[in-house]
Design a protein around this motif. Structure first.
Motif, PDB file in Angstrom:
ATOM      1  N   ARG A 189      61.552  64.235  46.030  1.00  0.00           N
ATOM      2  CA  ARG A 189      61.026  64.184  47.402  1.00  0.00           C
ATOM      3  C   ARG A 189      62.046  64.784  48.373  1.00  0.00           C
ATOM      4  N   TYR A 190      63.313  64.460  48.148  1.00  0.00           N
ATOM      5  CA  TYR A 190      64.368  64.995  49.014  1.00  0.00           C
ATOM      6  C   TYR A 190      64.410  66.518  48.926  1.00  0.00           C
ATOM      7  N   ASP A 210      70.126  57.009  45.830  1.00  0.00           N
ATOM      8  CA  ASP A 210      69.957  56.763  47.265  1.00  0.00           C
ATOM      9  C   ASP A 210      71.273  56.912  48.022  1.00  0.00           C
ATOM     10  N   SER A 211      72.359  56.387  47.456  1.00  0.00           N
ATOM     11  CA  SER A 211      73.648  56.458  48.158  1.00  0.00           C
ATOM     12  C   SER A 211      74.159  57.897  48.238  1.00  0.00           C
ATOM     13  N   ILE A 212      73.935  58.670  47.188  1.00  0.00           N
ATOM     14  CA  ILE A 212      74.372  60.068  47.183  1.00  0.00           C
ATOM     15  C   ILE A 212      73.561  60.879  48.186  1.00  0.00           C
ATOM     16  N   ASP A 227      63.908  62.601  38.862  1.00  0.00           N
ATOM     17  CA  ASP A 227      63.892  61.371  39.638  1.00  0.00           C
ATOM     18  C   ASP A 227      63.016  61.576  40.877  1.00  0.00           C
ATOM     19  N   PRO A 228      62.016  60.720  41.112  1.00  0.00           N
ATOM     20  CA  PRO A 228      61.083  60.938  42.231  1.00  0.00           C
ATOM     21  C   PRO A 228      61.771  60.963  43.587  1.00  0.00           C
TER      22      PRO A 228
END
Length: 306
Positions: free
Chosen positions: A10-11, A51-53, A5-6
């Protein structure tokens, strides 16, 4: 969600950059554990988003600061939560630190973390981890039940395959941890924990058994390899621990750590290589009957276990 997952990539890329003070092998382990945590959270709650995680985890620079504090290093910027002080009690080790961090995140939404300010103690994941601030001691319960070999969390699966001397075993995984030991019986056995509903079946062809775990995120496995087998084990990220080996081994890991321990009286000829990182010195046997152990790590380390 795909394995790449992009947003997650990135994270993790930013997190790795913020972990530069650590050796490359330690960074690889931390990245693998954080990625496994995200996948596990998605398995537990299909309605959750990446995003929420990631938002619950916090900015990657702050996550890195927690690990820096645990090692007594100076963080890039001050932590934003007073609960971080529980993360600096002693040197907890990689496993304890990751479980502590995961418990802290989930604690924002559930009572998995219990803090007793009067006793200066913290219990995480229903008592799986106990931190005593007075004695500066961390206690971690085993996640494997004696005799039953059932794992905590996720989905457990196991199996056994009868082998002949010299038969080949091919195991593949993407990220996670694999522990191997020698089986005195002529059987290849595996006990693993992975995402819910996952039960890979081995493929058998021309005397070779293939166990493909590469589609499972954050898999944890215990493998028992029969004597004089021919093992081929390949992984992308994580940790491989081999104890009391008495068989040929061809091990490749892109990023992470490999630990190798030969069985008493089992001679080996070693072919050890690390592209970026370090490796202990392995002394090869000159006996013609010696097993061959080929170990290659792209980025990380190779340790000779005593």
């Amino acid at each position: 969600m795909t394995n790449r997952d992009p947003r997650l990539e990135r994270y993790l890329s930013t997190l790795e950059s913020s972990l530069k003070p650590f050796p490359v092998s330690d960074r690889a382990e931390i990245i693998t554990e954080i990625k496994s945590h995200v996948y596990s959270a998605l398995e537990r709650d299909p309605q959750a988003s990446v995003d929420s995680i990631l938002a619950a985890l916090g900015e990657p620079e702050i996550v890195a600061n927690r690990y820096l504090l645990e090692r007594g290093m100076k963080p890039a910027k001050p932590p934003i939560s007073p609960i971080v002080r529980w993360m600096v009690i002693g040197f907890l080790g990689s496993l304890a630190m990751v479980l502590l961090f995961a418990g802290f995140v989930v604690a924002q939404f559930s009572p998995i973390v219990k803090v007793d300010e009067k006793k200066n103690q913290v219990e995480i994941l229903g008592g799986m981890i106990k931190i005593d601030g007075n004695e500066e001691r961390v206690t971690i319960k085993s996640i494997i039940k004696d005799g039953g070999h059932s794992f905590s969390g996720g989905h457990s699966f196991s199996g056994s395959q009868s082998m002949k001397e010299g038969d080949a075993i091919d195991v593949k995984f993407s990220n996670g941890r694999v522990e191997l030991s020698t089986n005195d019986e002529p059987n290849f056995e595996w006990e693993c924990r992975g995402p819910e509903g996952s039960t890979p079946e081995p493929m058998i062809s021309n005397g070779a058994t293939t166990l493909d775990l590469s589609t499972l995120a954050g898999v944890r496995c215990e493998l028992r390899i029969p004597k004089n087998a021919k093992l081929k084990l390949a992984g992308a990220n994580g940790r491989i621990s081999i104890t009391e080996a008495d068989y040929e081994a061809d091990v490749a890991l892109e990023r992470g750590r490999v630990e190798f321990d030969a069985a008493d009286g089992a001679p080996f000829k070693y072919d050890v290589k690390v592209d970026s990182g370090r490796a202990d010195k392995f002394e090869s046997s000159t006996l013609p009957t010696a097993h061959v152990a080929k170990i290659h790590v792209g980025a990380g380390r190779i340790d000779l276990e005593d």
